[in-house]
Design an enzyme around this catalytic site. Structure first.
Site, short mmCIF file in Angstrom:
data_model
loop_
_atom_site.label_atom_id
_atom_site.label_comp_id
_atom_site.label_asym_id
_atom_site.label_seq_id
_atom_site.Cartn_x
_atom_site.Cartn_y
_atom_site.Cartn_z
N ARG A 1 0.82 -1.22 0.00
CA ARG A 1 0.00 0.00 0.00
C ARG A 1 0.85 1.26 0.00
O ARG A 1 0.52 2.25 -0.65
CB ARG A 1 -0.93 0.01 1.24
CG ARG A 1 -2.16 -0.88 1.15
CD ARG A 1 -1.85 -2.35 1.18
NE ARG A 1 -1.17 -2.75 2.40
CZ ARG A 1 -0.42 -3.85 2.54
NH1 ARG A 1 -0.24 -4.66 1.51
NH2 ARG A 1 0.17 -4.15 3.69
N CYS B 1 -5.75 -3.08 8.90
CA CYS B 1 -4.64 -2.37 8.26
C CYS B 1 -5.16 -0.98 7.95
O CYS B 1 -6.12 -0.82 7.21
CB CYS B 1 -4.20 -3.07 6.98
SG CYS B 1 -3.04 -2.09 5.97
N THR C 1 -3.72 1.68 6.35
CA THR C 1 -3.44 2.25 5.04
C THR C 1 -4.34 1.67 3.95
O THR C 1 -4.62 2.34 2.95
CB THR C 1 -1.96 2.05 4.68
OG1 THR C 1 -1.15 2.46 5.78
CG2 THR C 1 -1.58 2.87 3.47
N THR D 1 1.86 5.18 8.91
CA THR D 1 2.85 5.01 7.85
C THR D 1 2.91 6.23 6.94
O THR D 1 1.98 7.06 6.92
CB THR D 1 2.53 3.78 7.00
OG1 THR D 1 1.27 3.97 6.35
CG2 THR D 1 2.49 2.52 7.86
N LYS E 1 7.44 -5.96 11.37
CA LYS E 1 6.95 -6.93 10.39
C LYS E 1 7.92 -8.10 10.23
O LYS E 1 7.51 -9.23 9.90
CB LYS E 1 6.74 -6.23 9.04
CG LYS E 1 5.48 -5.38 8.96
CD LYS E 1 5.34 -4.76 7.59
CE LYS E 1 4.06 -3.94 7.45
NZ LYS E 1 2.86 -4.79 7.33
N CYS F 1 -1.20 2.39 12.85
CA CYS F 1 -0.64 1.30 12.05
C CYS F 1 -0.75 0.08 12.94
O CYS F 1 -0.33 0.13 14.12
CB CYS F 1 0.82 1.58 11.68
SG CYS F 1 1.67 0.16 10.94
#
Length: 241
Positions: free
Chosen positions: A52, A86, A88, A130, A169, A200
């Site tokens: 994204r 999520c 984004t 983000t 991540k 996030c």
């Protein structure tokens, strides 16, 4: 709960561990004494959705078609409403809405509402999100609609945040990562933020409210809470947009 139960369709895998964290929080928040009391979730755990951030920043494949296909598949499988752990991904909500006719619950909207509940005196809210999410302006617009101002990371802070998110991540949930994330939150508080949104879903994997001097709103927690309320019939499903 009987016939009041609704099925949640989860567009997951962005990232994988954040999706599992969301599901665990749905389970923990559900008042259940047996299996049948728990929330039914249909989950498309798809970590192969195009990045994204890259798409928003102009250097990547559009994830809209993949998200739309996931949403349509969940609807066809029996989902009554959709959620995405999520932040984004909500930049691409128009593609999802065009492919479905069931409600999509916005993690942005529920996180802003959680700020109003948890920190009613705050008029400036810090955003840890983000680069793509911040570039899109979806959180800033949500806060503005609620009469709140956004306090954003500096460019240097945002670069550090993205480095930390990538580390999380990759499975790095170290004390050093936690302290660095807390320092970013405190920097926003020092500039007048009366509350912080962890916008996030990787951030709550390392940062909790005890590490920050102002109320910390976990977007994952906010989405899990509304998911339970909708699925159990505590509140009705909203009308589709």
């Amino acid at each position: 709960m009987g016939n009041t139960q609704k099925t949640a369709g989860v567009l997951g895998g962005m990232g994988p561990e954040a999706t599992v964290d969301f599901m665990a929080k749905v389970i923990a928040l559900t008042d259940a004494s047996c299996d049948q009391d728990h929330v039914r979730m249909l989950v498309d755990h798809n970590p192969h959705v195009p990045n994204r951030q890259d798409a928003i920043l102009g250097d990547g494949e559009d994830p809209g078609p993949a998200l739309a296909a996931m949403a349509a598949g969940l609807q066809a499988s029996g989902a009554d409403f959709l959620v995405i752990p999520c932040n984004t991904a909500y930049v691409y909500q128009d593609a999802i809405l065009a492919a479905t006719h069931i409600p999509l619950i916005s993690i942005i909207g529920v996180s802003v509402a959680a700020v109003q509940d948890s920190a009613p005196g705050a008029d400036r809210v810090g955003l840890l999100a983000t680069d793509g999410c911040l570039r899109s302006g979806i959180y800033q617009a949500g806060l503005e609609a609620a009469g709140l101002a956004a306090e954003l990371p500096t460019e240097e802070e945002l670069r550090e945040l993205m480095t930390l998110v990538k580390s999380i991540k990759a499975g790095e949930h170290t004390e050093e990562t936690r302290r660095a994330m807390a320092a970013l939150a405190e920097a926003l508080a020092s500039r007048g933020a009366g509350a912080i949104i962890a916008g996030c879903t990787e951030i709550p994997l390392v940062l909790d409210e005890d590490a920050v001097s102002v109320p910390l709103i976990s977007s994952t927690d906010a989405l899990a809470e509304i998911t339970v309320k909708l699925a159990t019939g505590e509140i009705p499903l909203p009308d589709c947009l």
